[in-house]
Structure formats: structure tokens, C-alpha cells
Scaffold this motif. Structure first.
Motif, PDB file in Angstrom:
ATOM      1  N   VAL A 148       0.793  -1.235   0.000  1.00 39.06           N
ATOM      2  CA  VAL A 148       0.000   0.000   0.000  1.00 39.06           C
ATOM      3  C   VAL A 148       0.824   1.283   0.000  1.00 39.06           C
ATOM      4  O   VAL A 148       0.273   2.373   0.015  1.00 39.06           O
ATOM      5  CB  VAL A 148      -0.972   0.091   1.189  1.00 39.06           C
ATOM      6  CG1 VAL A 148      -2.164  -0.808   0.998  1.00 39.06           C
ATOM      7  CG2 VAL A 148      -0.263  -0.173   2.500  1.00 39.06           C
ATOM      8  N   CYS A 157      -4.477   8.061   0.792  1.00 36.06           N
ATOM      9  CA  CYS A 157      -4.604   7.173   1.955  1.00 36.06           C
ATOM     10  C   CYS A 157      -5.525   7.824   2.990  1.00 36.06           C
ATOM     11  O   CYS A 157      -5.372   8.984   3.322  1.00 36.06           O
ATOM     12  CB  CYS A 157      -3.216   6.948   2.535  1.00 36.06           C
ATOM     13  SG  CYS A 157      -3.209   6.371   4.229  1.00 36.06           S
ATOM     14  N   SER A 158      -6.485   7.044   3.491  1.00 32.17           N
ATOM     15  CA  SER A 158      -7.422   7.618   4.451  1.00 32.17           C
ATOM     16  C   SER A 158      -6.805   7.706   5.838  1.00 32.17           C
ATOM     17  O   SER A 158      -7.302   8.415   6.702  1.00 32.17           O
ATOM     18  CB  SER A 158      -8.689   6.763   4.508  1.00 32.17           C
ATOM     19  OG  SER A 158      -8.440   5.591   5.250  1.00 32.17           O
ATOM     20  N   CYS A 160      -6.592   5.113   7.878  1.00 33.82           N
ATOM     21  CA  CYS A 160      -7.362   4.255   8.791  1.00 33.82           C
ATOM     22  C   CYS A 160      -6.491   3.301   9.606  1.00 33.82           C
ATOM     23  O   CYS A 160      -6.869   2.882  10.688  1.00 33.82           O
ATOM     24  CB  CYS A 160      -8.390   3.456   8.007  1.00 33.82           C
ATOM     25  SG  CYS A 160      -7.664   2.300   6.824  1.00 33.82           S
ATOM     26  N   GLY A 161      -5.344   2.905   9.047  1.00 40.18           N
ATOM     27  CA  GLY A 161      -4.420   2.044   9.787  1.00 40.18           C
ATOM     28  C   GLY A 161      -4.626   0.556   9.595  1.00 40.18           C
ATOM     29  O   GLY A 161      -3.860  -0.253  10.128  1.00 40.18           O
ATOM     30  N   CYS A 163      -4.076  -1.500   7.145  1.00 48.08           N
ATOM     31  CA  CYS A 163      -2.946  -2.197   6.540  1.00 48.08           C
ATOM     32  C   CYS A 163      -1.902  -2.547   7.596  1.00 48.08           C
ATOM     33  O   CYS A 163      -1.420  -3.667   7.666  1.00 48.08           O
ATOM     34  CB  CYS A 163      -2.334  -1.346   5.425  1.00 48.08           C
ATOM     35  SG  CYS A 163      -1.900   0.318   5.954  1.00 48.08           S
ATOM     36  N   ILE A 174       1.423   3.441  10.240  1.00 47.92           N
ATOM     37  CA  ILE A 174       0.591   4.567   9.827  1.00 47.92           C
ATOM     38  C   ILE A 174       0.446   5.453  11.057  1.00 47.92           C
ATOM     39  O   ILE A 174       0.102   4.975  12.130  1.00 47.92           O
ATOM     40  CB  ILE A 174      -0.808   4.105   9.384  1.00 47.92           C
ATOM     41  CG1 ILE A 174      -0.743   3.085   8.238  1.00 47.92           C
ATOM     42  CG2 ILE A 174      -1.693   5.291   8.986  1.00 47.92           C
ATOM     43  CD1 ILE A 174      -0.388   3.656   6.888  1.00 47.92           C
ATOM     44  N   CYS A 196      -7.304  -2.556   2.110  1.00 48.55           N
ATOM     45  CA  CYS A 196      -7.285  -1.084   2.116  1.00 48.55           C
ATOM     46  C   CYS A 196      -8.568  -0.503   1.497  1.00 48.55           C
ATOM     47  O   CYS A 196      -8.995  -0.929   0.439  1.00 48.55           O
ATOM     48  CB  CYS A 196      -6.072  -0.617   1.317  1.00 48.55           C
ATOM     49  SG  CYS A 196      -6.032   1.151   1.011  1.00 48.55           S
TER      50      CYS A 196
END
Ligand code: SF4
Ligand code: SF4
Ligand code: SF4
Lengths: 498, 89
Positions: A148, A157-158, A160-161, A163, A174, A196
Motif C-alpha cells: 500500500v 490514503c485515508s 485508517c491504519g 494495513c 501509519i 485497504c
């Protein structure tokens, strides 16, 4: 498959193709690295590997089946679903995967219904799929599954963590909206890309999964839902610290109190004030730490692996991108133990998020030291800041929105459309929450809050500004997202596949 | 898998002994793959006996013969796997 007798040659062929699948191979070859990384036990490793294998096998079976058909359309999909005793939604999910992997193209065919006077304008009604299948050797198609890094390097990339929470060799990090990869450790298994929400997200399918609406059958700017309320907590410890109505916290309070969950995931402030970090909540005392909106991006799902262990029941409180990621993982379940533990998805509203650095810039604009800030709030088009000694300042959102994360520009979801229950302030009077009930799980939870007398609740129609306001702002976010995605496409930049 | 697709009912992989491989540790890498395939076969309902690895040195003729006999016996006890249908061309 229960006995050798029912195995066909075609089945063996699909097994062979699946073994050549790049992602399955990566996992087989990196067994030692994965076990040594210590995140998954050997048993968990095999269960993830075989689950992934089964999913890939099904996908290739559908692909081979489509190849044998002169015309591939919905009828054919139904036939496949019956033959293999699969839910049709499952077949659609496999179809979506094949599409994302460039192995098929899907054209949607619509019928036009003519206008019936002024009132009912003409509209398009979906009729069928026309599926075009790639017929060459599939090993010639470039695999889409990459680490990613390509997502966070493309600024989509949002944060969100997810990954970082599932990577089998723990080589991703992240933090507050930025990503980092340890390339030497990465085994290129593509699991991160698979989970993701900004690689590909099967939005239509997700809406199908969320389509429980009893009243409203059509998808709106705030997604599919069953009911909407305006509510506030009656729990004293929560109402003393909460930002608005305290409903998200009250959900956790109920769930912990009634042994419905063992853990919850949320966000708390780190030692650096206004820089949030993920928090694993273990009991209702921890809830107080999570109160208040954070505005700086928080990678909540980064700590997913903390409950890889045995079977737990977990609730996640998070912004829309986090809910999307969880729903995607339900649809494309590859047996990641921590993700399978998530039983409640409590979504919050999110217009955009900031990096910690941009928040410092906003403070500069407002001439306030970040350490003096007690509370922040977005309301009536303005960003409000309240200081420890009782002062209030504000700045119109328009003037600071350029400071929001570029990554959030491709986000279409204001109200956590993928959650079981969504909570926010837009639409309700100050001190109250707007609560959107979306699934049976969400409905049962909300009914329990009322039954246990933990909240005060009214239908949204009884409050001002109510649903029209929420629909409007959600529409603004959707349009903004469309615009930004088109701009990126024109510049040939990577965009999420929705 | 190729062998199975071409009609084999069982596959024996006979390699040199641990530490004696002429190609580094190719034998042990194969061993890992075989171990995985056996697990996978079990998972999808095919008898894991259909695939075995035997280790024997170049001079160990008897062992080689024994290996072949062993797998033949095991596979003969199992029904044949499906074969590719011949397409007329
Ligand atoms: S970074 Fe992604 S591709 Fe690399 S090992 Fe982790 S999950 Fe797999
Ligand atoms: S969107 Fe989430 S899963 Fe995707 S790269 Fe960013 S943090 Fe990772
Ligand atoms: S705007 Fe979207 S991507 Fe950004 S933090 Fe909010 S939900 Fe996540």
C-alpha cells in the motif's frame, strides 16, 4: 469438497491456477518470515492461507465458468450461484474482484422509462450486466496487489491504519495520516492492498449489504438506513465530558456493562495534546479517555493485531473510512483473526481530517497556542476553538479547508454509511447527536440503550435543522469527492477504485 | 500440479539427502512445498498420500526402489483421479 469422488479435472485445473496466484504464492513462500515476525501463530497462518486459497479458488472458478459462456450476464451469475450453492451477493463480490483485477469488464445495461408528465421525469432503470471476459493466459495480466505504499505515496490514503494492523510481517506503520514501509521486511503478499479502503472499494456491493432500510428503499446522500433519531446520553460520567450527545460513548458503556464486548477500539489524545493515537479500551472506565472529537487523523485500526489471540468480541468506534475498511473485510473475509472479532461498527460523522501540522497552522491563524485549547468544534460552517480560560474564537471552514488532508478529498462518505450505527452532530441541536440506525445489529443496540434508560431519544423529524441539513452537507461532500477524483484522473494520478 | 493435470494419480519427488544437495538447499525448499501441498490436499479433500518426497543419495539404489514401491502401493490403494477429457483436434 468432501471426498475425492466429486473432484473433476476442471477442479484440479482451478486448484493449479490458484496455486499460481501471486498472492497465495507469496504467503506460501514467506511462511518462515511470517511465523518469525510473531504476529500470527502457525495455526493462524494456515487458516489465513487456506481461507485466501478458498477465496481465490472460488474466484478462478467463476472466471473459468464465465469463459465458457457465449454471453455472460446476470442469468449466468445466478446459474453459478445455484450450482455452487453460493449466495448471489457472494458471486457479485467475486465478480467485483475480477473486475478490480482487470480480468473482466462489466457494462451495465439500463432501460429508459419515459417521462410521465411533469411530475415523473424519465429515468434509467438497471436491467442487466454485460460481462466481457479476458481470454488470454491470466498469468499475463499484471497483478494489482502491491504494497500500500502506492496508496500513501499517491496521497489518497485515508489513514485508517488497517494495513498496518494486519500486515503479516508487521512492516507498515501509519501515524496521523502518514504511512511508512520497511521494504526489506515486506514479502509483497498484497494483504494490505486487499484490505485497504482506498485501493478498491466495492461501493455498490457494500450498499447492497447495508440495504436493510425498512422505510427508505433508495440510496441517499447518507447511505442506506433504517431509522434516524436525535439523542443524548443520560449517563452522568459521559455527559460531563462529551462533545455533543455522547451517544457513541454510551454505546460502549452499555456494551461493556452487559458483557457484550471484551474490548473496543477508539482514539484518545497522546502525550502531545491534540495529536490522537489509537486506544484499546478494556472496560467502561477507559471510555472517558476517548471523549471529544479529535480532528487530527487517527489510525485506529493500526492496533488491530492486539487482539489476534483467541475469540473476542470487539466494538470499533471510528470515522467513515474505518467503517468502510471493516465492511470490506467482512465481504472479502480472508480469516484475519482480529477482523473477525469485530462485532459492532459504531461510525462517526467526518467531513475531513487534518494533519497535526495543519492544526498548528490553524492555531497560528487564530493566534492561539495549541496547548491552551480545551475543545474544538465544527458547526454552522465555522471551526470553533475554546481555550482553557474560557475564550472562544472561530474561523470560517472555507478559510481553512485548504489545510485539510489532500487524501481526504477523495472521500465520499460523511455519515459512516458502512457502520451498524452512525453518530454525529450535524442535523441535531447543540448538545444532541444525530443517530442513524443502519443494520439489525445497530437497531438492537439502540433499542437496548433506550430499554436500559441510558439515553433520551426523539425522532429526527422533531428537531431542527434535522435530516434536510444532513442530506445537504453529505451531498456537498459527495460532490467535492467527485470533483477531486475527476481532477486527479485528468492529471493521470491514481484514484481509489470505487 | 502439472503432473496431476496430465493424468498422474500420485507424484513422488526423490531428492538427495539433507545437506547433500548439489543445488544449495533446493531439496529442502522443495520439502517445504511438498509439506504445504500435502496440507492443502487434505484441506481440499484429496488424499495427501498422493504426493511424497523421499530422500536418498545417488548410490542408494535399494532405497530408491523402495520409495517408488512405497508410493505405488499407497496410490494404488486410492481411486484414480479424474483425467482431462480429450478434445477432438
Ligand atoms: S506491506 Fe503489504 S505486501 Fe508487504 S508484507 Fe505487509 S501486507 Fe504484505
Ligand atoms: S487507506 Fe488505510 S489501509 Fe489504505 S494505505 Fe491508508 S492506512 Fe493503509
Ligand atoms: S474524510 Fe474520509 S478519509 Fe478523511 S478521515 Fe474522514 S472518513 Fe477518513
Amino acid at each position: 469438497m468432501d471426498s475425492e469422488g466429486s473432484i473433476t479435472w476442471e477442479y484440479l485445473k482451478n486448484v493449479a491456477d490458484t496455486l499460481n496466484s501471486y498472492r497465495v504464492r507469496a504467503l506460501i513462500d514467506a511462511k518462515d518470515e511470517i511465523i518469525n515476525a510473531g504476529r500470527y501463530s502457525e495455526d493462524q497462518y494456515y487458516s489465513i492461507l487456506f481461507k485466501m486459497f478458498d477465496e481465490e479458488l472460488l474466484k478462478y472458478s467463476l472466471f473459468e465458468f464465465l469463459k465458457t459462456q457465449p454471453i455472460a450476464n446476470i442469468e449466468i451469475l445466478k446459474e453459478f450461484s445455484q450450482k455452487n450453492s453460493l449466495d448471489i451477493k457472494k458471486v457479485y463480490s467475486l465478480l467485483e474482484l475480477l473486475r478490480s483485477e482487470n480480468l473482466i469488464k462489466i457494462e451495465e445495461v439500463y432501460d429508459e422509462i419515459e417521462a410521465q408528465g411533469e411530475e415523473t421525469p424519465s429515468k434509467l432503470v438497471f436491467r442487466d450486466f454485460k460481462i466481457e471476459v479476458y481470454r488470454e493466459d491470466i498469468s499475463l495480466v499484471k497483478s494489482i496487489y502491491e504494497p500500500v505504499e502506492i496508496i500513501f505515496d499517491s496521497n489518497i490514503c485515508s489513514g485508517c491504519g488497517t494495513c498496518a494492523g494486519v500486515c503479516p510481517v508487521n512492516c507498515l506503520n501509519i501515524y496521523n495520516g502518514f504511512g511508512q514501509i520497511d521494504k526489506d521486511k515486506c514479502i509483497r503478499c498484497g494483504i494490505c492492498y486487499y484490505v485497504c479502503p482506498r485501493s478498491y472499494l466495492p461501493v455498490k456491493l457494500m450498499n447492497m449489504y447495508q440495504d436493510n432500510a425498512s422505510k427508505i428503499k433508495e440510496y441517499t446522500n447518507i447511505g442506506n438506513f433504517i431509522e434516524v433519531y436525535s439523542a443524548r446520553t443520560k449517563v452522568k460520567e459521559i455527559s460531563e465530558v462529551c462533545q455533543d450527545g455522547g451517544i457513541a460513548s454510551t454505546c460502549l458503556y452499555y456494551l461493556f456493562d452487559n458483557q457484550k464486548i471484551d474490548f473496543a477500539l477508539g482514539a484518545k489524545m497522546s502525550n502531545t495534546i491534540w495529536r490522537p493515537e489509537p486506544l484499546l479500551l478494556q472496560n467502561k472506565k477507559d471510555i472517558i479517555q476517548t471523549a471529544g472529537t479529535k480532528y487530527v487523523n487517527n489510525p485506529t485500526l493500526r492496533i488491530l493485531n492486539e487482539f489476534n489471540g483467541s475469540n473476542h468480541s470487539v466494538a470499533v468506534v471510528g470515522v467513515p473510512c474505518i467503517m468502510q475498511s471493516l465492511l470490506k473485510s467482512e465481504i472479502y473475509n480472508i480469516g484475519i483473526p482480529s477482523l473477525n472479532n469485530v462485532k459492532y461498527k459504531i461510525g462517526i460523522f467526518c467531513m475531513e481530517s487534518f494533519s497535526y501540522q495543519s492544526l498548528l497552522k490553524i492555531c497560528e491563524v487564530l493566534k492561539i497556542a495549541i496547548n491552551d485549547i480545551k475543545k474544538m468544534d465544527i458547526n454552522k460552517g465555522k471551526f470553533f476553538v475554546y481555550t482553557n480560560n474560557g475564550e472562544e474564537s472561530s474561523v470560517p471552514i472555507k478559510e481553512i479547508s485548504h489545510l485539510a488532508r489532500e487524501d481526504c478529498e477523495v472521500c465520499f462518505d460523511l455519515t459512516s454509511e458502512s457502520a451498524d450505527i452512525s453518530v454525529g452532530s450535524i442535523g441535531s441541536p447543540s448538545g444532541w447527536n444525530t443517530v442513524i440506525i443502519r443494520t439489525e445489529t445497530g437497531k438492537k443496540l439502540y433499542e437496548s440503550l433506550i430499554a436500559k434508560d441510558l439515553i433520551e431519544s426523539k425522532p429526527i423529524e422533531e428537531v431542527k435543522p434535522g435530516l434536510p441539513m444532513l442530506q445537504k452537507i453529505a451531498g456537498i461532500k459527495k460532490n467535492g469527492c467527485k470533483k477531486h477524483i475527476n481532477e486527479k484522473k485528468e492529471k493521470n494520478l491514481r484514484v481509489p477504485i470505487y | 500440479m502439472e503432473a496431476f493435470l496430465n493424468g498422474a494419480d500420485g507424484v513422488a519427488i526423490i531428492s538427495c539427502r539433507e545437506g547433500e544437495c548439489n543445488f544449495g538447499d533446493a531439496n529442502m525448499n522443495t520439502y517445504k512445498h511438498v509439506k504445504f501441498l500435502r496440507k492443502l490436499f487434505e484441506h481440499i479433500g484429496i488424499s495427501p498420500d498422493r504426493i511424497q518426497q523421499y530422500f536418498c543419495a545417488a548410490a542408494e539404489v535399494e532405497k530408491f526402489v523402495a520409495s517408488v514401491e512405497d508410493i505405488t502401493k499407497k496410490v494404488q490403494a486410492l481411486p484414480p483421479l479424474p483425467k482431462r477429457k480429450l478434445t477432438p483436434n
